[in-house]
Design a protein around this motif. Structure first.
Motif, PDB file in Angstrom:
ATOM      1  N   ILE A 422       0.859  -1.177   0.000  1.00  0.00           N
ATOM      2  CA  ILE A 422       0.000   0.000   0.000  1.00  0.00           C
ATOM      3  C   ILE A 422       0.899   1.232   0.000  1.00  0.00           C
ATOM      4  O   ILE A 422       1.465   1.606   1.034  1.00  0.00           O
ATOM      5  N   LYS A 423       1.098   1.813  -1.180  1.00  0.00           N
ATOM      6  CA  LYS A 423       1.969   2.957  -1.345  1.00  0.00           C
ATOM      7  C   LYS A 423       3.352   2.645  -0.788  1.00  0.00           C
ATOM      8  O   LYS A 423       4.041   1.778  -1.290  1.00  0.00           O
ATOM      9  N   THR A 424       3.767   3.301   0.282  1.00  0.00           N
ATOM     10  CA  THR A 424       5.110   3.087   0.829  1.00  0.00           C
ATOM     11  C   THR A 424       5.116   2.045   1.948  1.00  0.00           C
ATOM     12  O   THR A 424       6.112   1.889   2.636  1.00  0.00           O
ATOM     13  N   TRP A 425       3.994   1.354   2.116  1.00  0.00           N
ATOM     14  CA  TRP A 425       3.901   0.308   3.139  1.00  0.00           C
ATOM     15  C   TRP A 425       3.917  -1.072   2.484  1.00  0.00           C
ATOM     16  O   TRP A 425       3.360  -1.266   1.402  1.00  0.00           O
ATOM     17  N   LYS A 426       4.529  -2.019   3.172  1.00  0.00           N
ATOM     18  CA  LYS A 426       4.447  -3.430   2.797  1.00  0.00           C
ATOM     19  C   LYS A 426       3.985  -4.169   4.049  1.00  0.00           C
ATOM     20  O   LYS A 426       4.705  -4.212   5.062  1.00  0.00           O
ATOM     21  N   LEU A 427       2.787  -4.738   4.006  1.00  0.00           N
ATOM     22  CA  LEU A 427       2.182  -5.373   5.170  1.00  0.00           C
ATOM     23  C   LEU A 427       2.050  -6.868   4.926  1.00  0.00           C
ATOM     24  O   LEU A 427       1.653  -7.309   3.837  1.00  0.00           O
ATOM     25  N   GLY A 428       2.368  -7.661   5.948  1.00  0.00           N
ATOM     26  CA  GLY A 428       2.286  -9.110   5.828  1.00  0.00           C
ATOM     27  C   GLY A 428       1.808  -9.752   7.112  1.00  0.00           C
ATOM     28  O   GLY A 428       2.030  -9.228   8.210  1.00  0.00           O
ATOM     29  N   ALA A 429       1.140 -10.888   6.996  1.00  0.00           N
ATOM     30  CA  ALA A 429       0.661 -11.634   8.159  1.00  0.00           C
ATOM     31  C   ALA A 429       0.504 -13.090   7.752  1.00  0.00           C
ATOM     32  O   ALA A 429       0.374 -13.415   6.568  1.00  0.00           O
ATOM     33  N   GLY A 430       0.513 -13.962   8.746  1.00  0.00           N
ATOM     34  CA  GLY A 430       0.371 -15.374   8.424  1.00  0.00           C
ATOM     35  C   GLY A 430       0.222 -16.234   9.651  1.00  0.00           C
ATOM     36  O   GLY A 430       0.198 -15.759  10.791  1.00  0.00           O
ATOM     37  N   GLY A 431       0.127 -17.510   9.397  1.00  0.00           N
ATOM     38  CA  GLY A 431       0.016 -18.489  10.468  1.00  0.00           C
ATOM     39  C   GLY A 431       0.589 -19.812  10.019  1.00  0.00           C
ATOM     40  O   GLY A 431       0.747 -20.077   8.821  1.00  0.00           O
ATOM     41  N   MET A 432       0.950 -20.641  10.968  1.00  0.00           N
ATOM     42  CA  MET A 432       1.473 -21.958  10.662  1.00  0.00           C
ATOM     43  C   MET A 432       0.983 -22.948  11.715  1.00  0.00           C
ATOM     44  O   MET A 432       0.631 -22.570  12.830  1.00  0.00           O
ATOM     45  N   GLY A 433       0.945 -24.198  11.337  1.00  0.00           N
ATOM     46  CA  GLY A 433       0.553 -25.246  12.258  1.00  0.00           C
ATOM     47  C   GLY A 433       1.268 -26.541  11.936  1.00  0.00           C
ATOM     48  O   GLY A 433       1.509 -26.852  10.763  1.00  0.00           O
ATOM     49  N   ASN A 434       1.641 -27.283  12.961  1.00  0.00           N
ATOM     50  CA  ASN A 434       2.298 -28.578  12.805  1.00  0.00           C
ATOM     51  C   ASN A 434       1.590 -29.615  13.676  1.00  0.00           C
ATOM     52  O   ASN A 434       1.155 -29.302  14.792  1.00  0.00           O
ATOM     53  N   ALA A 435       1.492 -30.817  13.178  1.00  0.00           N
ATOM     54  CA  ALA A 435       1.039 -31.952  13.978  1.00  0.00           C
ATOM     55  C   ALA A 435       1.989 -33.108  13.690  1.00  0.00           C
ATOM     56  O   ALA A 435       2.325 -33.375  12.534  1.00  0.00           O
ATOM     57  N   PHE A 436       2.451 -33.776  14.728  1.00  0.00           N
ATOM     58  CA  PHE A 436       3.431 -34.838  14.521  1.00  0.00           C
ATOM     59  C   PHE A 436       3.188 -35.990  15.477  1.00  0.00           C
ATOM     60  O   PHE A 436       2.580 -35.837  16.544  1.00  0.00           O
ATOM     61  N   PHE A 437       3.660 -37.142  15.075  1.00  0.00           N
ATOM     62  CA  PHE A 437       3.712 -38.300  15.969  1.00  0.00           C
ATOM     63  C   PHE A 437       4.894 -39.158  15.543  1.00  0.00           C
ATOM     64  O   PHE A 437       5.258 -39.208  14.372  1.00  0.00           O
ATOM     65  N   TYR A 438       5.497 -39.817  16.509  1.00  0.00           N
ATOM     66  CA  TYR A 438       6.666 -40.642  16.205  1.00  0.00           C
ATOM     67  C   TYR A 438       6.720 -41.827  17.164  1.00  0.00           C
ATOM     68  O   TYR A 438       6.069 -41.857  18.215  1.00  0.00           O
ATOM     69  N   ARG A 439       7.531 -42.788  16.780  1.00  0.00           N
ATOM     70  CA  ARG A 439       7.824 -43.928  17.643  1.00  0.00           C
ATOM     71  C   ARG A 439       9.323 -44.131  17.652  1.00  0.00           C
ATOM     72  O   ARG A 439       9.944 -44.346  16.598  1.00  0.00           O
ATOM     73  N   ASP A 440       9.918 -44.054  18.847  1.00  0.00           N
ATOM     74  CA  ASP A 440      11.361 -44.232  18.998  1.00  0.00           C
ATOM     75  C   ASP A 440      11.619 -44.610  20.447  1.00  0.00           C
ATOM     76  O   ASP A 440      11.449 -43.795  21.354  1.00  0.00           O
TER      77      ASP A 440
END
Length: 772
Positions: A422-440
């Motif tokens: 927006i003109k002289t502005w640069k705006l950003g936003a976001g989200g992330m999600g992880n789901a995991f399972f393991y056997r060790d």
């Protein structure tokens, strides 16, 4: 007799065939001078972002320029034309176009050129900017250097960059990490826009990265948790793989290497296996209409100079992208790795048995492993100018054992980011999600967890001044244990007094959750025991940097100088420490290693870099050098260093030869001084290059190594000034391919980056690479 002239048959002029003939001739002359239009769009070959301001010309001196959406249009005569596209930061591109209709469409994808003056990098943010406009230090490597040095795994590549050391697969950026037995990472690896760390150990699998298709590798230093979350405490490594620049591209490379005369006779034993290295890959990239395809396959077979250590690898890689329109593209990246390896951990001693494993095969770690990463993605720009990027990932790891497959991990990830200018502005936003399972069974058996985060970032420009900022909040869960981070922020500024000089400053906070392995691991390797620490707390950190960059142009040469002062602080920093963590009745009285929280730590340092490239008497010359000094202190080990004056005095003393009083307050497993230098000279079909690396001695290690591992003390006493390593390379370009000869560790230095594990002696490698 009167001559009779033949009478011209005027009636033919009025005949229908002749009339048609005249129309045809007239039409032909008209078309020969008819104007046609060649139009299209100009975009980045990797990101597909439209490029504005591209200079477009022909040999007939017709000029045009692309607009803000990358569109261009040229009015030319019908026929064959050579059109040249010139854009700052990109390689000049010439294409031949045959215009046989009134409007001909020709879309062009430009490739960023490796130029010290106009380098474009992503850096710590999620969008590309010229190097001069970055708010933190960024180092990069392009495809030309990767191929020239026959680099086959990403760890080998980042070792060429200043300020970083990779110790047993763990990246140490500016002294921010020590040694942690293969668990946890303070450097976030991002491949094609998606983080790539395992869910159980949170470590980097360097050999999973398809180096044969890597276009660019960028290391952004400093806390980057706001943009990329936990594990980006010391920085982020962005790796971008490529698509075809032409309709079809195929590259085939094969190499073989040996260690002739490199291992002294007194270190050779009856029955030792002869070390060698060999491998090959095939890379095919093509464009088919609006679709892009990439497929490559690598195979390796290495027998190490360390007895008992070997590696056999098979690495496929596939990419697909559909360019639906200017505003929409989507695709999928698939990375795979199947490997059978044996890892050497410690020597028997530093002399005759330096290449023999401690306690024989008992301390070799033999693994059969499978890694698969599938990453679908979608990029879309809506009609309001909002750019949306969505990435999904399934990441699977597996240790293949006879009869069943275990340990195994499964990670599901989603990342969304939206940006608006927006003109002289640069705006950003976001989200992330992880789901995991393991056997060790080695790290708690069956476990599951998840994490999620929201973040924002902004940029504001005032003429020559730019401000950046952002914040993030993240939550992590492992079974019933829930740990939420404190909000973290970032603020940075870049000021350019002139187009060739920039000043930068940044402050960023970071955090890192302990990996499940750091909390729960129970393991032994011979007489080396590793104990769990379920009460391990997340570490919190911050970093400050002040830097400047100046670039120069002189005749046919361009150059730059970059300098930075940095300071990092940590609370509850996790370190891998030797002590009595087990019961006294346990083997060797419960002595062993485990991850513990160091209450407070502080790391100060400076970094100086310089580079030059140009032409001299027909030779193309490129060179760069980087020096990094770090002063990493444990404020619990020496509480007097909490005093600012004492800390500054200690920082200055670090340039001198240290004494025991100085080293007592340092963090373990760090090199205070690192120097990296590279030179490449090319003339016509020949090229030659050399790389020099210097590692100062690790000032402080766990006393365990001196007590129980023969030769450690003697080796450290003999190498108290550190180690120098020289690599050289030569190549010749034929009409069909390139033949290369590489010699690494030219002077056959005996050295260890990680104590007790000798690095490679002198090796000679022959490589042949062909593009068609």
């Amino acid at each position: 007799m009167k001559a009779v002239l033949p009478c011209f048959p005027y009636h033919i002029l009025y005949s229908r065939p002749f009339f048609c003939f005249l129309i045809f001739v007239f039409w032909g002359f008209t078309l020969s001078g008819q104007s046609v239009i060649i139009q299209g769009k100009v975009a980045d070959a990797t990101s597909l972002e439209k490029i504005a301001g591209v200079s477009i010309r022909t040999f007939g001196q017709n000029f045009a320029a692309s607009d803000n959406m990358g569109h261009y249009s040229l009015r030319l005569k019908k026929g064959m034309h050579t059109i040249i596209f010139i854009a700052e930061g990109y390689a000049d591109t010439a294409v031949e176009v045959f215009a046989d209709s009134f409007i001909t469409t020709c879309n062009i994808y430009l490739v960023k050129k490796e130029n010290l003056m106009n380098e474009i990098v992503v850096g710590a943010s999620r969008y590309a900017r010229p190097m001069m406009q970055q708010t933190g230090t960024v180092n990069s490597m392009g495809i030309r250097e990767i191929r020239a040095k026959n680099i086959q795994d990403a760890a080998q590549a980042v070792e060429q960059l200043s300020g970083i050391v990779v110790i047993d697969g763990q990246a140490n950026v500016r002294g921010g990490s020590g040694y942690a037995f293969g668990s946890g990472s303070r450097l976030m690896l991002v491949v094609d826009g998606m983080p790539l760390l395992t869910s159980d150990r949170n470590d980097v699998k360097w050999n999973l990265v398809p180096m044969e298709n890597v276009e660019r590798l960028e290391l952004a230093k400093g806390a980057s948790s706001v943009q990329y979350g936990s594990s980006a405490l010391n920085g982020v490594l962005n790796i971008q793989t490529g698509f075809a620049r032409k309709e079809r591209e195929t590259t085939i490379s094969a190499y073989t290497g040996a260690y002739p005369g490199s291992i002294p006779a007194f270190r050779q034993k009856a029955g030792d296996k002869t070390p060698y290295t060999s491998g090959c890959y095939v890379l095919h990239r093509r464009r088919a209409g609006k679709n892009d395809f990439v497929f490559d396959l690598l195979g390796q077979n290495n027998q190490s100079w360390l007895q008992g250590e070997f590696a056999k690898r098979f690495r496929p890689h596939f990419k697909f992208r559909h360019r639906s329109s200017d505003r929409l593209n989507y695709g999928v990246n698939v990375n795979g790795l199947l490997q059978h390896t044996s890892q050497f951990f410690l020597w028997m001693n530093d002399s005759a048995d330096a290449f023999q494993p401690l306690s024989g095969p008992a301390t070799l770690v033999i693994l059969k492993e499978l890694y698969v990463s599938v990453q679908p993605y979608l990029n879309f720009t809506d009609r309001n100018g909002f750019a949306h990027a969505t990435h999904l990932q399934y990441y699977h790891t597996n240790h293949i054992n006879p009869g069943f497959w275990t340990p195994s991990t499964n990670l599901f990830s989603a990342d969304y980011y939206v940006q608006k200018d927006i003109k002289t502005w640069k705006l950003g936003a976001g989200g992330m999600g992880n789901a995991f399972f393991y056997r060790d069974d080695g790290i708690g058996g069956r476990k599951q967890g998840n994490s999620g985060a929201l973040f924002v970032q902004f940029e504001k420009k005032f003429k020559n001044l730019r401000f950046e900022g952002g914040g993030r909040y993240e939550v992590f869960r492992l079974d019933s244990l829930v740990v939420s981070s404190k909000p973290v922020g970032r603020f940075a500024v870049n000021y350019m007094p002139s187009p060739t000089w920039s000043l930068r400053s940044s402050f960023a906070q970071g955090f890192r959750f302990p990996s499940p392995a750091e909390r729960l691991v129970t393991y032994n390797l011979g007489d080396i025991y590793v104990y769990p620490n379920p009460s391990l707390l997340p570490e919190i950190g911050w970093s400050v940097e002040l830097g400047t960059r100046k670039k120069f142009s002189l005749s046919t040469f361009s150059a730059y100088v970059d300098g930075a002062l940095f300071l990092q602080g940590f609370k509850n920093m996790m370190e891998f420490v030797f002590g009595q963590w087990g019961d006294p009745s346990a083997p060797i009285s419960g002595l062993g290693f485990r991850s513990v929280n160091v209450n407070d730590a502080r790391i100060a340092g400076l970094e100086l870099e310089s580079g030059v490239q140009g032409k001299f008497r027909g030779c193309r010359i490129a060179s760069d050098i980087g020096y990094t000094y770090t002063y990493p202190v444990d404020l619990n080990g020496d509480t007097s260093l909490r005093n600012t004056r004492r800390f500054i005095q200690g920082f200055g003393r670090g340039f001198e030869t240290p004494d025991s009083a100085f080293t007592s307050g340092l963090l373990r497993y760090r090199n205070r001084h690192l120097l990296k230098f590279d030179l490449d000279v090319a003339h016509k079909k020949f090229s030659a290059g050399a790389s020099v690396r210097h590692y100062s001695r690790m000032d402080k290690i766990d006393i365990y190594f001196s007590w129980f591992i023969p030769g450690i003390k003697r080796y450290r006493d003999m190498h108290n000034q550190g180690d120098w390593v020289l690599d050289t390379r030569f190549s010749y370009q034929t009409t069909k391919g390139r033949f290369s000869l590489l010699c690494n560790n030219v002077f056959n230095s005996f050295y260890t980056i990680r104590i007790g594990r000798p690095d490679a002696p002198r090796s000679i490698t022959v490589q042949y690479l062909v593009d068609f």
